[in-house]
Design a protein around this motif. Structure first.
Motif, PDB file in Angstrom:
ATOM      1  N   VAL A 191       0.831  -1.207   0.000  1.00 28.52           N
ATOM      2  CA  VAL A 191       0.000   0.000   0.000  1.00 28.52           C
ATOM      3  C   VAL A 191       0.865   1.256   0.000  1.00 28.52           C
ATOM      4  O   VAL A 191       0.519   2.265  -0.626  1.00 28.52           O
ATOM      5  N   THR A 192       2.004   1.200   0.702  1.00 29.33           N
ATOM      6  CA  THR A 192       2.904   2.356   0.722  1.00 29.33           C
ATOM      7  C   THR A 192       3.408   2.681  -0.670  1.00 29.33           C
ATOM      8  O   THR A 192       3.426   3.854  -1.084  1.00 29.33           O
ATOM      9  N   PHE A 193       3.811   1.674  -1.421  1.00 32.11           N
ATOM     10  CA  PHE A 193       4.295   1.917  -2.782  1.00 32.11           C
ATOM     11  C   PHE A 193       3.152   2.268  -3.736  1.00 32.11           C
ATOM     12  O   PHE A 193       3.379   2.957  -4.737  1.00 32.11           O
ATOM     13  N   LEU A 194       1.942   1.822  -3.411  1.00 33.77           N
ATOM     14  CA  LEU A 194       0.801   2.120  -4.280  1.00 33.77           C
ATOM     15  C   LEU A 194       0.273   3.537  -4.055  1.00 33.77           C
ATOM     16  O   LEU A 194      -0.007   4.268  -5.016  1.00 33.77           O
ATOM     17  N   LEU A 195       0.152   3.942  -2.776  1.00 32.01           N
ATOM     18  CA  LEU A 195      -0.459   5.234  -2.457  1.00 32.01           C
ATOM     19  C   LEU A 195       0.556   6.321  -2.119  1.00 32.01           C
ATOM     20  O   LEU A 195       0.232   7.512  -2.241  1.00 32.01           O
ATOM     21  N   GLY A 196       1.767   5.933  -1.685  1.00 33.22           N
ATOM     22  CA  GLY A 196       2.764   6.935  -1.294  1.00 33.22           C
ATOM     23  C   GLY A 196       3.119   7.889  -2.429  1.00 33.22           C
ATOM     24  O   GLY A 196       3.001   9.119  -2.276  1.00 33.22           O
ATOM     25  N   PRO A 197       3.546   7.386  -3.596  1.00 33.17           N
ATOM     26  CA  PRO A 197       3.843   8.296  -4.710  1.00 33.17           C
ATOM     27  C   PRO A 197       2.627   9.109  -5.154  1.00 33.17           C
ATOM     28  O   PRO A 197       2.778  10.259  -5.566  1.00 33.17           O
ATOM     29  N   ALA A 198       1.423   8.526  -5.056  1.00 35.09           N
ATOM     30  CA  ALA A 198       0.213   9.269  -5.428  1.00 35.09           C
ATOM     31  C   ALA A 198       0.021  10.463  -4.493  1.00 35.09           C
ATOM     32  O   ALA A 198      -0.342  11.561  -4.940  1.00 35.09           O
ATOM     33  N   ALA A 199       0.266  10.256  -3.188  1.00 34.69           N
ATOM     34  CA  ALA A 199       0.133  11.363  -2.234  1.00 34.69           C
ATOM     35  C   ALA A 199       1.168  12.449  -2.514  1.00 34.69           C
ATOM     36  O   ALA A 199       0.872  13.647  -2.442  1.00 34.69           O
ATOM     37  N   VAL A 200       2.406  12.048  -2.829  1.00 35.02           N
ATOM     38  CA  VAL A 200       3.452  13.026  -3.146  1.00 35.02           C
ATOM     39  C   VAL A 200       3.089  13.816  -4.402  1.00 35.02           C
ATOM     40  O   VAL A 200       3.268  15.041  -4.452  1.00 35.02           O
ATOM     41  N   LEU A 201       2.572  13.147  -5.417  1.00 38.11           N
ATOM     42  CA  LEU A 201       2.164  13.823  -6.652  1.00 38.11           C
ATOM     43  C   LEU A 201       1.007  14.789  -6.394  1.00 38.11           C
ATOM     44  O   LEU A 201       0.949  15.872  -6.993  1.00 38.11           O
ATOM     45  N   LEU A 202       0.092  14.412  -5.503  1.00 37.69           N
ATOM     46  CA  LEU A 202      -1.015  15.302  -5.162  1.00 37.69           C
ATOM     47  C   LEU A 202      -0.507  16.576  -4.487  1.00 37.69           C
ATOM     48  O   LEU A 202      -0.915  17.696  -4.836  1.00 37.69           O
ATOM     49  N   ILE A 203       0.397  16.401  -3.517  1.00 37.17           N
ATOM     50  CA  ILE A 203       0.964  17.564  -2.830  1.00 37.17           C
ATOM     51  C   ILE A 203       1.742  18.442  -3.800  1.00 37.17           C
ATOM     52  O   ILE A 203       1.640  19.677  -3.782  1.00 37.17           O
ATOM     53  N   PHE A 204       2.523  17.809  -4.675  1.00 38.70           N
ATOM     54  CA  PHE A 204       3.292  18.570  -5.651  1.00 38.70           C
ATOM     55  C   PHE A 204       2.368  19.316  -6.617  1.00 38.70           C
ATOM     56  O   PHE A 204       2.652  20.450  -7.013  1.00 38.70           O
ATOM     57  N   GLY A 205       1.249  18.681  -7.005  1.00 33.59           N
ATOM     58  CA  GLY A 205       0.298  19.337  -7.902  1.00 33.59           C
ATOM     59  C   GLY A 205      -0.317  20.576  -7.281  1.00 33.59           C
ATOM     60  O   GLY A 205      -0.480  21.605  -7.950  1.00 33.59           O
ATOM     61  N   ALA A 218      -5.074  18.911  -9.487  1.00 34.49           N
ATOM     62  CA  ALA A 218      -3.914  18.280  -8.844  1.00 34.49           C
ATOM     63  C   ALA A 218      -4.071  16.765  -8.754  1.00 34.49           C
ATOM     64  O   ALA A 218      -3.071  16.053  -8.563  1.00 34.49           O
ATOM     65  N   CYS A 219      -5.285  16.254  -8.907  1.00 30.86           N
ATOM     66  CA  CYS A 219      -5.529  14.804  -8.801  1.00 30.86           C
ATOM     67  C   CYS A 219      -5.191  14.046 -10.085  1.00 30.86           C
ATOM     68  O   CYS A 219      -5.193  12.815 -10.076  1.00 30.86           O
ATOM     69  N   VAL A 220      -4.927  14.761 -11.170  1.00 25.56           N
ATOM     70  CA  VAL A 220      -4.688  14.084 -12.446  1.00 25.56           C
ATOM     71  C   VAL A 220      -3.470  13.168 -12.362  1.00 25.56           C
ATOM     72  O   VAL A 220      -3.526  11.988 -12.724  1.00 25.56           O
ATOM     73  N   ALA A 221      -2.349  13.698 -11.891  1.00 28.34           N
ATOM     74  CA  ALA A 221      -1.121  12.893 -11.811  1.00 28.34           C
ATOM     75  C   ALA A 221      -1.259  11.722 -10.834  1.00 28.34           C
ATOM     76  O   ALA A 221      -0.851  10.594 -11.171  1.00 28.34           O
ATOM     77  N   PRO A 222      -1.815  11.916  -9.610  1.00 28.25           N
ATOM     78  CA  PRO A 222      -1.997  10.760  -8.720  1.00 28.25           C
ATOM     79  C   PRO A 222      -2.888   9.671  -9.308  1.00 28.25           C
ATOM     80  O   PRO A 222      -2.602   8.482  -9.140  1.00 28.25           O
ATOM     81  N   ILE A 223      -3.950  10.066 -10.003  1.00 25.92           N
ATOM     82  CA  ILE A 223      -4.834   9.064 -10.604  1.00 25.92           C
ATOM     83  C   ILE A 223      -4.105   8.312 -11.713  1.00 25.92           C
ATOM     84  O   ILE A 223      -4.265   7.095 -11.872  1.00 25.92           O
ATOM     85  N   MET A 224      -3.283   9.037 -12.478  1.00 26.03           N
ATOM     86  CA  MET A 224      -2.475   8.363 -13.499  1.00 26.03           C
ATOM     87  C   MET A 224      -1.554   7.338 -12.865  1.00 26.03           C
ATOM     88  O   MET A 224      -1.407   6.212 -13.360  1.00 26.03           O
ATOM     89  N   TRP A 225      -0.914   7.712 -11.752  1.00 24.18           N
ATOM     90  CA  TRP A 225      -0.020   6.779 -11.064  1.00 24.18           C
ATOM     91  C   TRP A 225      -0.778   5.540 -10.596  1.00 24.18           C
ATOM     92  O   TRP A 225      -0.317   4.406 -10.796  1.00 24.18           O
ATOM     93  N   LEU A 226      -1.949   5.738  -9.957  1.00 28.17           N
ATOM     94  CA  LEU A 226      -2.729   4.606  -9.460  1.00 28.17           C
ATOM     95  C   LEU A 226      -3.142   3.683 -10.607  1.00 28.17           C
ATOM     96  O   LEU A 226      -3.054   2.453 -10.489  1.00 28.17           O
ATOM     97  N   CYS A 227      -3.577   4.271 -11.723  1.00 25.95           N
ATOM     98  CA  CYS A 227      -4.013   3.451 -12.855  1.00 25.95           C
ATOM     99  C   CYS A 227      -2.856   2.639 -13.425  1.00 25.95           C
ATOM    100  O   CYS A 227      -2.996   1.435 -13.679  1.00 25.95           O
ATOM    101  N   VAL A 228      -1.714   3.282 -13.617  1.00 25.73           N
ATOM    102  CA  VAL A 228      -0.556   2.575 -14.171  1.00 25.73           C
ATOM    103  C   VAL A 228      -0.084   1.483 -13.212  1.00 25.73           C
ATOM    104  O   VAL A 228       0.221   0.355 -13.620  1.00 25.73           O
TER     105      VAL A 228
END
Length: 311
Positions: free
Chosen positions: A53-67, A108-118
């Motif tokens: 879960v950390t590898f699945l959601l961690g980068p998504a959270a970082v991308l959201l904050i960065f967005g 800002a959710c576009v990049a995290p959703i892309m990460w989750l989908c990929v």
């Protein structure tokens, strides 16, 4: 030369699509690097779920904050609001502020959703996370009609250390991957429908025609481009004037410069009104500055009931 200009115009017109495509490529590349280089599933019941879960959601959270952090609209709305809370609710219209924040968050959710989908379509992180669940429903789903060894070895299935036969292990891996890809496609389909419905609703409620909206977007792009260029030019002139005054030990030459109130007015978030033909806070400030000497009956009136937001 004409062909080059045509290509350049096409790239400028399609910059949003190109940007999202580039973001998708970066997301796919980043996910592959994480999967091959840094991701190593521990393959035990105590750590699999948390690790996956950390590898699945961690980068998504970082991308959201960065967005959110990289959003100009967010900082334009947020800067100075602690000292002047009315910036968030101009004329007491807090609903407009919430709408802007929702728009910023959605972008800002576009990049995290892309990460989750990929990541879900690849299935590596999901396999590790689900194999570590001790919930009886999950275990029964994967180990139904199988031996007790399946329950004991489920956490080791993502690795090559499982004591199950190669056929049983491959069957479980395919089940993990199928569920992961189904979840990924569900997110893609839901995101596409929500985006379509949101765009249709926004355009349906727009007080601006399609061609005027197109002109507005072109104006905003050109204003930002010219503002950045002129800001650098005037900053350079002001720096040269101050340095010359310092080194030559003389009084500085007069230098016309906007006051603090002017900067505050052009930094405010703008919503288009049908009663005013202004396309930005900068244009509104410039034209209203000329209208300050007009009689009250000839000054433009702000119609707060019909406003359109520019993304």
């Amino acid at each position: 030369m004409d062909n080059f200009q045509s290509i350049l115009r096409f790239l400028v017109n399609q910059k949003t699509t190109i940007g999202y495509s580039f973001m998708a490529l970066l997301t796919i590349g980043g996910e592959r690097i994480f999967s091959m280089v840094s991701f190593q599933c521990p393959c035990n019941h105590d750590q699999n779920f948390a690790y996956g879960v950390t590898f699945l959601l961690g980068p998504a959270a970082v991308l959201l904050i960065f967005g959110i952090f990289s959003s100009t609209r967010f900082w334009k709305l947020y800067t100075g609001c602690c000292l002047n809370p009315m910036k968030l609710c101009p004329r007491g219209n807090c609903f407009s502020c919430l709408r802007v924040f929702l728009s910023i968050f959605t972008g800002a959710c576009v990049a995290p959703i892309m990460w989750l989908c990929v990541a879900l379509l690849n299935g590596t992180f999901y396999e590790c996370a689900v194999s570590g669940l001790d919930d009886s429903l999950v275990v029964d789903l994967f180990c139904k009609n199988k031996t007790l060894k399946c329950r004991e070895e489920l956490a080791r299935v993502p690795c090559a250390r499982s004591k199950l036969s190669s056929e049983e292990r491959m069957e479980l891996l395919l089940m993990f991957r199928a569920q992961s890809q189904i979840l990924g496609w569900c997110i893609i389909i839901i995101g596409a429908f929500v985006g379509l419905l949101g765009t249709c609703y926004k355009n349906c409620r727009s007080q601006v025609s399609y061609l005027q909206l197109k002109f507005w977007k072109s104006y905003i792009d050109k204003e930002k481009e010219r503002f950045d260029a002129l800001a650098i030019e005037y900053a350079t002139k002001l720096a040269e004037r101050n340095l010359e005054s310092f080194f030559e030990n003389k009084a500085p030459d007069p230098f016309p410069f906007p006051n603090h109130k002017a900067w505050e007015e052009i930094s405010a978030y703008y919503t288009f009104s049908r009663s005013e033909q202004y396309y930005s806070t900068l244009q509104r400030y410039v034209e209203k500055a000329e209208n300050r000497n007009l009689p009250p009956e000839k000054r433009p009136v702000m119609d707060v009931e019909h406003e359109t937001e520019m993304n």
